[in-house]
Write an enzyme that holds these catalytic residues in place. Structure first.
Site, PDB file in Angstrom:
ATOM      1  N   LYS A  52      57.937   8.636  11.017  1.00 36.23           N
ATOM      2  CA  LYS A  52      57.211   7.441  11.458  1.00 36.23           C
ATOM      3  C   LYS A  52      55.900   7.965  12.040  1.00 36.23           C
ATOM      4  O   LYS A  52      55.736   8.102  13.252  1.00 36.23           O
ATOM      5  CB  LYS A  52      58.054   6.682  12.501  1.00 36.23           C
TER       6      LYS A  52
HETATM    7  N1  PPE Z   1      59.650   0.110   7.714  1.00 36.43           N
HETATM    8  C1  PPE Z   1      58.461   0.283   8.310  1.00 36.43           C
HETATM    9  C2  PPE Z   1      57.288   0.677   7.495  1.00 36.43           C
HETATM   10  C3  PPE Z   1      58.351   0.102   9.692  1.00 36.43           C
HETATM   11  O1  PPE Z   1      57.169   0.296  10.279  1.00 36.43           O
HETATM   12  C4  PPE Z   1      59.476  -0.296  10.438  1.00 36.43           C
HETATM   13  C5  PPE Z   1      59.379  -0.514  11.923  1.00 36.43           C
HETATM   14  C6  PPE Z   1      60.703  -0.469   9.764  1.00 36.43           C
HETATM   15  C7  PPE Z   1      60.746  -0.256   8.394  1.00 36.43           C
HETATM   16  C8  PPE Z   1      61.966  -0.834  10.483  1.00 36.43           C
HETATM   17  O2  PPE Z   1      62.440   0.218  11.292  1.00 36.43           O
HETATM   18  P1  PPE Z   1      63.273  -0.053  12.619  1.00 36.43           P
HETATM   19  O3  PPE Z   1      62.340  -0.593  13.615  1.00 36.43           O
HETATM   20  O4  PPE Z   1      63.834   1.270  12.981  1.00 36.43           O
HETATM   21  O5  PPE Z   1      64.346  -1.028  12.280  1.00 36.43           O
HETATM   22  N2  PPE Z   1      58.105  -0.945  12.392  1.00 36.43           N
HETATM   23  C9  PPE Z   1      57.781  -0.817  13.787  1.00 36.43           C
HETATM   24  C10 PPE Z   1      56.288  -0.980  14.042  1.00 36.43           C
HETATM   25  C11 PPE Z   1      55.727  -2.346  13.939  1.00 36.43           C
HETATM   26  C12 PPE Z   1      54.277  -2.420  14.406  1.00 36.43           C
HETATM   27  O6  PPE Z   1      53.571  -3.348  13.961  1.00 36.43           O
HETATM   28  O7  PPE Z   1      53.865  -1.596  15.225  1.00 36.43           O
HETATM   29  C13 PPE Z   1      58.642  -1.704  14.655  1.00 36.43           C
HETATM   30  O8  PPE Z   1      59.253  -2.657  14.161  1.00 36.43           O
HETATM   31  O9  PPE Z   1      58.726  -1.424  15.848  1.00 36.43           O
END
Ligand code: PPE
Length: 307
Positions: A159
């Protein structure tokens, strides 16, 4: 500023919000060489608070740093404690937690060299990511004109800040065109994920989501899959195409920020009934019960704290 709180944890010290600054020659700012997390804390029904799956988020942060070859100058235990300390210092019973690990200033150039690795943790109140109505009514999305990066160009298991240039391009394009969010395809043309969410479709009661090959290993994804299986749904991790979404019975996104957001239309094709479907609603209800401490079976996912 709606997200303003009192303190930001910086390299081990709770720093007043206004003083939580970095030098403009911060390496991570120029090359996007930084990793971060997004975590939510919820107020529980018994009046206490809990950070949802904090251990898994801290593990993923250390994994992201490892992928980029960054050595975090704190232990996972210290980062875990610091997340809670920052919530408590800001008197936050619920909210969003954003740990960030970045290459600090020193030398310039692509090589991060001996620049210090710095760590910051901010917390702020964050309501429904895609709008309060979105959780109920669902959102309208478009297939992005931007492709999700090839697995060997950007490291999708990390990430990392730089990965989000692709997300910002997709998100701003979708918003400018009147949609709420983007759906991105991978380099082979299959559905990958949203700009900040994992994606699912439901057809004849079976839930389908893309395998982890090109997408972020979402912690909400892991949680929702576990809940769905427990509720008796069949869940398959398989590639699918955008037109399979057009003819699905339901579609939805998950993410820490987005929680579980139904998708009501893709590329102006209404999906199913055009609002939150029964499977999305049932999973959303189960998810919110877990995060608010109403399901003792998942107490292990909650890192309790009190102010
Ligand atoms: N894919 C991506 C590309 C992504 O950024 C997130 C989280 C997810 C899947 C889901 O992952 P999880 O949160 O572990 O379920 N995106 C984060 C950032 C959002 C933002 O705008 O900043 C979040 O949801 O915290």
């Amino acid at each position: 500023m709606g997200l303003r709180t009192d303190f930001i944890w910086m390299d081990g010290t709770l720093t007043p919000w206004d003083q939580a600054n970095v030098h403009v020659l911060t390496h991570g700012l120029h090359y996007g060489y930084a990793v971060f997390e997004g975590i939510r804390a919820y107020e529980c029904v018994d009046g206490s608070s809990a950070v949802f799956r904090l251990k898994e988020h801290v593990d993923r942060l250390f994994g992201s740093a490892k992928i980029l070859g960054l050595t975090i100058p704190f232990t996972p235990g210290q980062v875990t404690d610091a997340c809670v300390e920052t919530l408590v210092a800001n008197k936050m019973r619920a909210g969003y937690i954003r740990p960030l690990v970045y290459v600090g200033s020193g030398s310039m150039g692509v090589n991060p060299a001996d620049n210090p690795i710095r760590v910051a943790i901010a917390v702020w109140p964050w309501g429904a990511y895609l709008g309060a109505e979105a959780l109920e009514k669902g959102i309208s999305i478009r297939t992005s004109s931007y492709t999700r990066f090839h697995v060997n160009s950007m490291m999708s298991k990390a990430k990392s800040a730089g990965n989000y240039v692709n997300s910002v391009l997709a998100k701003t394009e979708a918003l400018a065109d009147g949609y709420d969010e983007a759906m991105m395809l991978d380099a082979s043309g299959y559905v990958a994920e949203g700009s900040g969410e994992n994606i699912y479709i439901v057809k004849n009661g079976v839930i389908k989501t893309p395998p982890l090959t090109t997408v972020l290993a979402g912690i909400t994804r892991d949680s929702v899959i576990a809940l769905a299986k427990e509720m008796g749904y069949e869940v398959v991790e398989q590639f699918f195409t955008r037109d399979e979404v057009y003819v699905a019975d339901e579609a939805f996104f998950t993410g820490t920020a987005a929680e579980l957001t139904p998708i009501r239309a893709l590329d102006r094709r209404v999906i199913g009934e055009g609002h939150a479907g029964p499977v999305a609603k049932a999973l959303q209800k189960a998810f919110f019960k877990v995060v608010k401490g109403e399901n003792p079976k998942y107490a292990g996912w909650l890192h309790r704290y009190s102010l």
